[in-house]
Design an enzyme around this catalytic site. Structure first.
Site, PDB file in Angstrom:
ATOM      1  N   HIS A  69       0.823  -1.225   0.000  1.00  0.00           N
ATOM      2  CA  HIS A  69       0.000   0.000   0.000  1.00  0.00           C
ATOM      3  C   HIS A  69       0.849   1.264   0.000  1.00  0.00           C
ATOM      4  CE1 HIS A  69      -4.017  -1.874   1.009  1.00  0.00           C
ATOM      5  NE2 HIS A  69      -3.186  -2.895   1.121  1.00  0.00           N
ATOM      6  N   ASP A  91       3.539   9.434  -0.606  1.00  0.00           N
ATOM      7  CA  ASP A  91       2.412   8.602  -0.165  1.00  0.00           C
ATOM      8  C   ASP A  91       2.147   7.545  -1.226  1.00  0.00           C
ATOM      9  OD1 ASP A  91       0.320   7.828   1.469  1.00  0.00           O
ATOM     10  OD2 ASP A  91      -0.385   9.879   1.760  1.00  0.00           O
TER      11      ASP A  91
END
Ligand code: F6P
Length: 471
Positions: free
Chosen positions: A155, A363
């Site tokens: 992720h 991110d």
């Protein structure tokens, strides 16, 4: 269809709580649709030998969890996963604190998970492992003789080999990915980076585009950008804006425009840099003083780790300084709160905010950005300001894309967003929304599982360039 077994460190047992890490937000609906098993840590730390795994059945999903020994938790979670892998995979070599003891704890917990899975796994189960805590899990399962299809999705970002190789013992850890059948990453950049690592460090043969031969195992690397439940969130936000909670927040603003930021308290999220950008905005665009309120919701995270205490201090001090410098008796420019909020409350707040400020320094994806877009009123939408270093920037190209390291540029983007004409706001929002409906959460899970199970792949991910002028 074979049974699906999802494995991750955290398990999102439905309890109405407000924890909202990206992973749980993504997995829960995906698993509910198909049914199956979700295995991982119970969230409990114990000083005695942990007992047997516990199972909670809710509708069509069995949540199977195990406790973790205090030393294991310290070395695996607080240590190697979050003080070594997390910073390095977020390009922050300067923050990595490596110790051999923690690496040992990391492998030990992966073995512990594999041991427990042994009692659970059937030969035809399809196993989907999530995130950086569990890189060597497939290797541990293969060593026990499991021949199941096992997929891995990470992720968070994957940096280039030049950074990955600075990870002490990377040669013991990263090649263990070769025990998976499919390795999923969030963006083309992340996938390109791991492919380059495989070629330069593991010297494995690329058999076709994105696939490698690891000692006879065909390992596929693919890009699967995680999505949100776009349409369901839009519906939720329409209802949520009418709730007493959101009305109270709106009343408290006395007609001022609201900017919103929602992030776990983590150095990767760029919160101090963002507050500095807000300060630059108030400095360079003084007409907005007294007319705008910035709400920053930042639940504390990983509180046992020193770097997280440090970032908490810096953000608290910066928020205090800005309010001291610009605040009036009748106006607080910045509301900084650490309390976690429910999904409904956040959906309503997103819809009420004129600007969504999502400026991580790095991110993997950032689901807040996607949720903000999904929650807008299409007739009168707010504007997303998004870091170019978030995976979401590959899809949300109609956001105002910014460099989070440049506070003046982000400050100028805030001014631009607040003053943006309705037609441009609508056009930008419609573009992003369309893409996020196509690349929603169902699409993500379907694409990954089809690749893992060898079924024909659903439509590819949509990357739609924006043709209108301007950035
Ligand atoms: O986004 C990465 C991630 O580790 C997710 O897996 C998780 O939802 C979130 O960060 C919160 O982290 P933690 O499980 O350490 O609280």
């Amino acid at each position: 269809m074979p049974r699906l077994v999802v494995v991750s460190n955290r398990v999102g047992i439905p309890d109405g709580g407000t924890r909202a890490g990206g992973l749980e937000v993504a997995i829960r609906p995906a698993l509910k649709r198909r049914g199956g098993v979700w295995f991982g840590w119970s969230g409990k730390i114990t000083d005695e030998e942990p007992g047997k795994a516990r199972t909670t059945l809710v509708e069509n999903v069995s949540y199977v969890t195990v406790d973790m020994l205090r030393d294991d938790h310290e070395e695996f979670y607080n240590g190697f996963a979050n003080r070594v892998l997390w910073p390095i995979l977020h390009y922050r070599l300067d923050l990595a604190e490596f110790s051999r003891r923690d690496l040992g704890g990391y492998f030990r917990v992966n073995e512990y998970f594999a041991r427990n899975l042994e009692n659970l796994l059937r030969p035809d189960d399809v196993v989907w492992v999530h995130d950086y805590h569990l890189i060597p899990l497939a290797r541990a399962l293969r060593d026990r003789g499991h021949k199941n299809k096992i997929g891995f999705f990470i992720h968070i970002p994957c940096p280039p080999p030049e950074i990955l190789t600075a990870l002490p013992n990377h040669e013991r850890l990263i090649p263990a990915l070769g025990a998976y059948d499919v390795i999923g990453l969030q963006t083309e950049t992340d996938a390109g980076n791991i492919c380059r690592y495989f070629e330069s460090e593991c010297h494995v043969r690329r058999v076709e585009d994105g696939a490698f031969d690891f000692d006879g195992r065909h390992v596929r690397v693919g890009v699967f950008p995680v999505g949100v439940e776009t349409e369901a969130l839009a519906r939720l936000a329409r209802r949520a804006i009418e709730t007493a909670f959101v009305r109270e927040v709106l009343d408290s603003l006395s007609g001022r425009a609201m900017i919103i930021g929602v992030d776990r308290l983590d150095y990767s999220k760029g919160i101090p840099e963002r507050l500095n950008a807000f300060e630059s905005f108030l400095t360079h665009f003084p007409d907005w003083r007294g007319k705008v309120t910035y709400l920053q919701i930042t639940p504390r995270s990983r509180t046992g780790i020193p770097e997280y205490a440090d970032i908490g201090r810096v953000v608290g001090e910066t928020a205090g300084r800005i309010n001291g410098k610009f605040g009036e008796a009748s106006w607080t420019p910045l509301r900084y709160i650490n309390k976690a909020h429910s999904r409904t409350a956040l959906a309503g707040l997103y819809r009420a905010a004129r600007v969504g400020l999502v400026t991580p320094l790095r991110d993997g994806m950032n689901l807040v950005a996607k949720e903000y877009v999904a929650a807008q009123n299409a007739d009168d939408p707010g504007v997303l300001i998004l870091s170019r270093f978030a995976g979401a920037a590959q899809e949300c190209v109609a956001a105002l894309l910014v460099n989070p390291f440049d506070p003046e540029a982000v400050g100028a983007a805030i001014n631009r967003a607040l003053g943006m004409p309705l037609a441009e706001r609508r056009e930008r929002h419609a573009h992003n929304f369309r893409v996020l409906v196509k690349n929603d959460l169902t699409h993500w899970a379907e694409r990954f599982l089809s690749a893992l199970e060898g079924r024909p792949a659903p439509a590819p991910v949509q990357y739609v360039p924006r043709v209108a002028s301007g950035h």
